[in-house]
Design an enzyme around this catalytic site. Structure first.
Site, PDB file in Angstrom:
ATOM      1  N   CYS A 158       0.839  -1.193   0.000  1.00  0.00           N
ATOM      2  CA  CYS A 158       0.000   0.000   0.000  1.00  0.00           C
ATOM      3  C   CYS A 158       0.876   1.246   0.000  1.00  0.00           C
ATOM      4  O   CYS A 158       1.847   1.318   0.742  1.00  0.00           O
ATOM      5  CB  CYS A 158      -0.891  -0.003   1.242  1.00  0.00           C
ATOM      6  SG  CYS A 158      -1.968   1.429   1.345  1.00  0.00           S
ATOM      7  N   HIS A 171      -9.056  -3.776  -2.222  1.00  0.00           N
ATOM      8  CA  HIS A 171      -8.071  -3.019  -1.440  1.00  0.00           C
ATOM      9  C   HIS A 171      -8.484  -1.534  -1.343  1.00  0.00           C
ATOM     10  O   HIS A 171      -8.474  -0.949  -0.259  1.00  0.00           O
ATOM     11  CB  HIS A 171      -6.683  -3.138  -2.104  1.00  0.00           C
ATOM     12  CG  HIS A 171      -5.592  -2.376  -1.422  1.00  0.00           C
ATOM     13  ND1 HIS A 171      -4.542  -3.003  -0.782  1.00  0.00           N
ATOM     14  CD2 HIS A 171      -5.376  -1.038  -1.293  1.00  0.00           C
ATOM     15  CE1 HIS A 171      -3.734  -2.070  -0.276  1.00  0.00           C
ATOM     16  NE2 HIS A 171      -4.214  -0.871  -0.587  1.00  0.00           N
ATOM     17  N   GLU A 172      -8.881  -0.964  -2.475  1.00  0.00           N
ATOM     18  CA  GLU A 172      -9.231   0.461  -2.498  1.00  0.00           C
ATOM     19  C   GLU A 172     -10.546   0.737  -1.778  1.00  0.00           C
ATOM     20  O   GLU A 172     -10.675   1.746  -1.082  1.00  0.00           O
ATOM     21  CB  GLU A 172      -9.278   0.984  -3.942  1.00  0.00           C
ATOM     22  CG  GLU A 172      -7.965   0.851  -4.714  1.00  0.00           C
ATOM     23  CD  GLU A 172      -6.740   1.406  -4.011  1.00  0.00           C
ATOM     24  OE1 GLU A 172      -6.874   2.363  -3.217  1.00  0.00           O
ATOM     25  OE2 GLU A 172      -5.632   0.871  -4.245  1.00  0.00           O
ATOM     26  N   HIS A 176     -10.041   1.093   1.827  1.00  0.00           N
ATOM     27  CA  HIS A 176      -9.557   2.427   2.230  1.00  0.00           C
ATOM     28  C   HIS A 176     -10.723   3.363   2.542  1.00  0.00           C
ATOM     29  O   HIS A 176     -10.632   4.198   3.442  1.00  0.00           O
ATOM     30  CB  HIS A 176      -8.717   3.062   1.115  1.00  0.00           C
ATOM     31  CG  HIS A 176      -7.264   2.684   1.154  1.00  0.00           C
ATOM     32  ND1 HIS A 176      -6.456   2.910   2.241  1.00  0.00           N
ATOM     33  CD2 HIS A 176      -6.475   2.100   0.218  1.00  0.00           C
ATOM     34  CE1 HIS A 176      -5.231   2.493   1.979  1.00  0.00           C
ATOM     35  NE2 HIS A 176      -5.211   1.989   0.758  1.00  0.00           N
TER      36      HIS A 176
HETATM   37 CO    CO Z   1      -3.585   1.132  -0.232  1.00  0.00          CO
END
Ligand code: CO
Length: 191
Positions: free
Chosen positions: A112, A154-155, A158
């Site tokens: 990341c 993954h995004e 966030h």
């Molecule tokens: Co990331």
């Protein structure tokens, strides 16, 4: 262009707010985010979420290939997902992790841009169906699998204040936590 937000920073742990206005200001944010993503070199980023540039809004960009087009995802939601989870494996020619491919027994190591120098195997849903809006507010939906499925998961994490390290095994997480404490990148509430 924005400055990348790194740990420890509370914005990375917050739930981002939905985008309600599809105006010029939003288009400028997307343009600046895209420039920020393009400027990453070590590692080369393949995805960037707004909280990573200090904006707690539900926006992320993906760019699986360096010379490829940037995909813009606003107010994204997973509407369907496979039951099956796996740590994706990859071949040399593929860029199959959230930020830069690294090889480990052909298993994907996720990284990341906001957590430099930390890598780990993360089990992800094999397939996800995402719905989202584009920069004009138009709705879209699509199924993702393989590399793109890892990036969008993954995004999207966030936007919900979740860093990939939270998905790692207890032991690996403990090792990383110790490393972050040593580097003074830890604060209470993190991990
Ligand atoms: Co990331």
């Amino acid at each position: 262009m924005y400055k990348m937000v790194l740990t420890p920073n509370h914005i990375l742990l917050e739930t981002a707010l939905p985008v309600l206005q599809f105006d010029k200001k939003l288009k400028q944010v997307i343009k600046d985010m895209s420039e920020t993503l393009d400027a990453t070199s070590d590692p080369v980023g393949v995805g960037l979420a707004a909280p990573q540039v200090g904006i707690s809004k539900r926006i992320f960009l993906v760019k699986p290939k360096e010379d490829g087009l940037t995909g813009v995802f606003i107010n994204p939601e997973i509407v369907e997902e496979s039951q099956e989870e796996e740590i994706p494996s990859f071949t040399n020619s593929e860029k199959v992790e959230a930020h830069k491919p690294k090889k480990s027994k052909k298993k994907l190591l996720e990284g990341c841009l906001s957590v430099p120098n930390i890598w780990g195997n993360v089990s992800r849903k094999k397939e996800v169906k995402l719905s989202w809006q584009d920069e004009n507010g138009k709705k879209h939906s699509k199924k993702f699998k393989g590399f793109p499925a890892v990036i969008v998961q993954h995004e999207l994490d966030h936007l919900n204040g979740i860093l990939f390290i939270e998905h790692l095994s207890f032991l690996k997480k403990k090792l990383i936590l110790n490393k972050l404490i040593k580097e003074k990148k830890y604060y209470k509430g993190y991990l």
